[in-house]
Design an enzyme around this catalytic site. Structure first.
Site, mmCIF file in Angstrom:
data_model
loop_
_atom_site.group_PDB
_atom_site.id
_atom_site.type_symbol
_atom_site.label_atom_id
_atom_site.label_comp_id
_atom_site.label_asym_id
_atom_site.label_seq_id
_atom_site.Cartn_x
_atom_site.Cartn_y
_atom_site.Cartn_z
ATOM 1 N N ASP A 79 33.573 -47.233 10.634
ATOM 2 C CA ASP A 79 32.761 -46.872 9.472
ATOM 3 C C ASP A 79 31.301 -47.303 9.671
ATOM 4 O O ASP A 79 31.032 -48.470 9.959
ATOM 5 C CB ASP A 79 33.390 -47.597 8.260
ATOM 6 C CG ASP A 79 32.749 -47.269 6.945
ATOM 7 O OD1 ASP A 79 32.346 -46.115 6.755
ATOM 8 O OD2 ASP A 79 32.672 -48.180 6.088
ATOM 9 N N GLY A 213 31.016 -44.725 -0.861
ATOM 10 C CA GLY A 213 30.673 -45.450 -2.078
ATOM 11 C C GLY A 213 31.566 -45.130 -3.257
ATOM 12 O O GLY A 213 31.092 -45.027 -4.393
ATOM 13 N N SER A 215 33.744 -46.914 -4.958
ATOM 14 C CA SER A 215 33.846 -47.927 -6.032
ATOM 15 C C SER A 215 32.760 -47.717 -7.078
ATOM 16 O O SER A 215 31.599 -47.500 -6.723
ATOM 17 C CB SER A 215 33.685 -49.343 -5.445
ATOM 18 O OG SER A 215 34.597 -49.557 -4.408
ATOM 19 N N VAL A 236 36.363 -46.253 0.140
ATOM 20 C CA VAL A 236 36.416 -47.290 -0.896
ATOM 21 C C VAL A 236 36.501 -48.661 -0.235
ATOM 22 O O VAL A 236 37.372 -48.897 0.608
ATOM 23 C CB VAL A 236 37.650 -47.107 -1.813
ATOM 24 C CG1 VAL A 236 37.594 -48.086 -2.976
ATOM 25 C CG2 VAL A 236 37.771 -45.689 -2.339
HETATM 26 P P1 13P Z 1 32.201 -48.832 -1.830
HETATM 27 O O1 13P Z 1 32.143 -50.240 -1.356
HETATM 28 O O2 13P Z 1 31.126 -48.524 -2.822
HETATM 29 O O3 13P Z 1 33.548 -48.461 -2.330
HETATM 30 O O4 13P Z 1 31.868 -47.896 -0.576
HETATM 31 C C1 13P Z 1 32.601 -48.027 0.610
HETATM 32 C C2 13P Z 1 32.091 -47.116 1.649
HETATM 33 O O5 13P Z 1 31.483 -46.099 1.374
HETATM 34 C C3 13P Z 1 32.355 -47.471 3.050
HETATM 35 O O6 13P Z 1 31.738 -46.594 3.925
#
Ligand code: 13P
Length: 289
Positions: A79, A213, A215, A236
């Protein structure tokens, strides 16, 4: 090509696959148990910090072991990797998906590196996610400050620029920004998603689309992004971290004399598992295995 096949199926059937970050074995277990319970495919992902903490080959191997043990497909994703070296290490380690985040580079440099990563990955049947716009939000944390509407809008995806990047690099998944930000912000700080913009990206991208993103975004907005905007992968992290920490603090407080870690962690795993199960329901990926 397990990653490609599952994303293809998600696109055909109108669901998304949750991509959940791991920073330790207990979080890994929680995610996998949730996926097994819900009979859902799952993406396990590691950010640069998480990858360096756990080790790329450990993460890839644990993914394989758990996939066999629990009988569910586990796609392991790197990621937001910002270096070609880390991407190559993940490809070598056996990741199924590699996200090269070249948004801090110039457009030309981003294209150049992304192409190299795509070439190396595709030669091994691994797929690649690309990104051109810098996501707002300094990491998967509980942010105390608000972002201004202008700040958030400054990172929105330009559909035509996205299409050009996809054509020039050959990436398989594209990270689109349309109101999604990393981490959570105080109540009222998360804007609604711009689904109309996402639909424009979907019309011309031709790739799988990811939503970073997750969350803090309204559940109904995420469902709209999947159903109408063609999102196939939902990332997440913060929600899991928050649940982990809260449950760990409570467990330690409730059991002040316990030192056996395998007795401390089960309730922590359970609470992260519940968060993941909720996200699997939002993504619509339950009962797909
Ligand atoms: P959040 O922490 O906002 O859930 O986002 C995680 C993310 O996008 C990892 O690439």
């Amino acid at each position: 090509m397990i990653a490609f096949d599952w994303l293809q199926r998600a696109r055909a059937e109108g669901f998304a696959i949750g991509a959940f970050n791991v920073g330790n074995l207990e979080t890994f277990k929680a995610i996998v148990q949730a996926a097994a319970n819900k009979k859902s495919p799952i993406i396990i992902e590691s950010s640069p910090g998480e990858t360096h903490w756990m080790g790329a080959s450990n993460i890839a191997d644990i993914g394989k072991n758990f996939s066999k043990e629990y009988g569910i497909p586990i796609i392991v994703n790197l990621d937001h990797s910002e270096t070609p070296e880390d991407c190559m290490a993940a490809i070598e380690a056996g990741y199924g998906l590699v996200h090269f985040d070249g948004s801090k580079f110039s457009y030309e440099e981003n294209v150049k590196i992304a192409k190299q990563v795509v070439e190396a990955a595709h030669s091994k049947g691994i797929i690649v996610e690309g990104e051109i716009d810098r996501i707002v939000g300094a990491g998967s944390e509980v942010h105390k400050e608000m972002y201004t509407v202008e700040q958030i809008r400054s990172g929105y995806t330009d559909p035509k620029k996205a299409r050009k990047f996809i054509e020039e690099t050959g990436v398989d998944v594209f990270a689109a920004f349309f109101g999604n930000i990393h981490g959570t912000v105080p109540p009222g700080g998360q804007p609604p998603l711009d689904i109309a913009l996402l639909q424009k990206v979907k019309e011309i991208a031709g790739t799988f689309l990811s939503l970073h993103g997750g969350s803090g975004i309204d559940e109904s907005d995420i469902k709209l992004a999947i159903e109408m905007g063609g999102i196939n992968k939902v990332n997440v992290n913060t929600d899991l971290r928050v649940a982990f920490r809260a449950s760990l603090e409570k467990t330690l407080k409730d059991n002040p004399d316990t030192v056996a870690l395998y007795k401390i962690f089960p309730p922590v795993i359970k609470s992260v598992q519940q968060v993941v199960e909720r996200w699997i329901d939002i993504c619509g990926s339950a009962n797909k295995v």
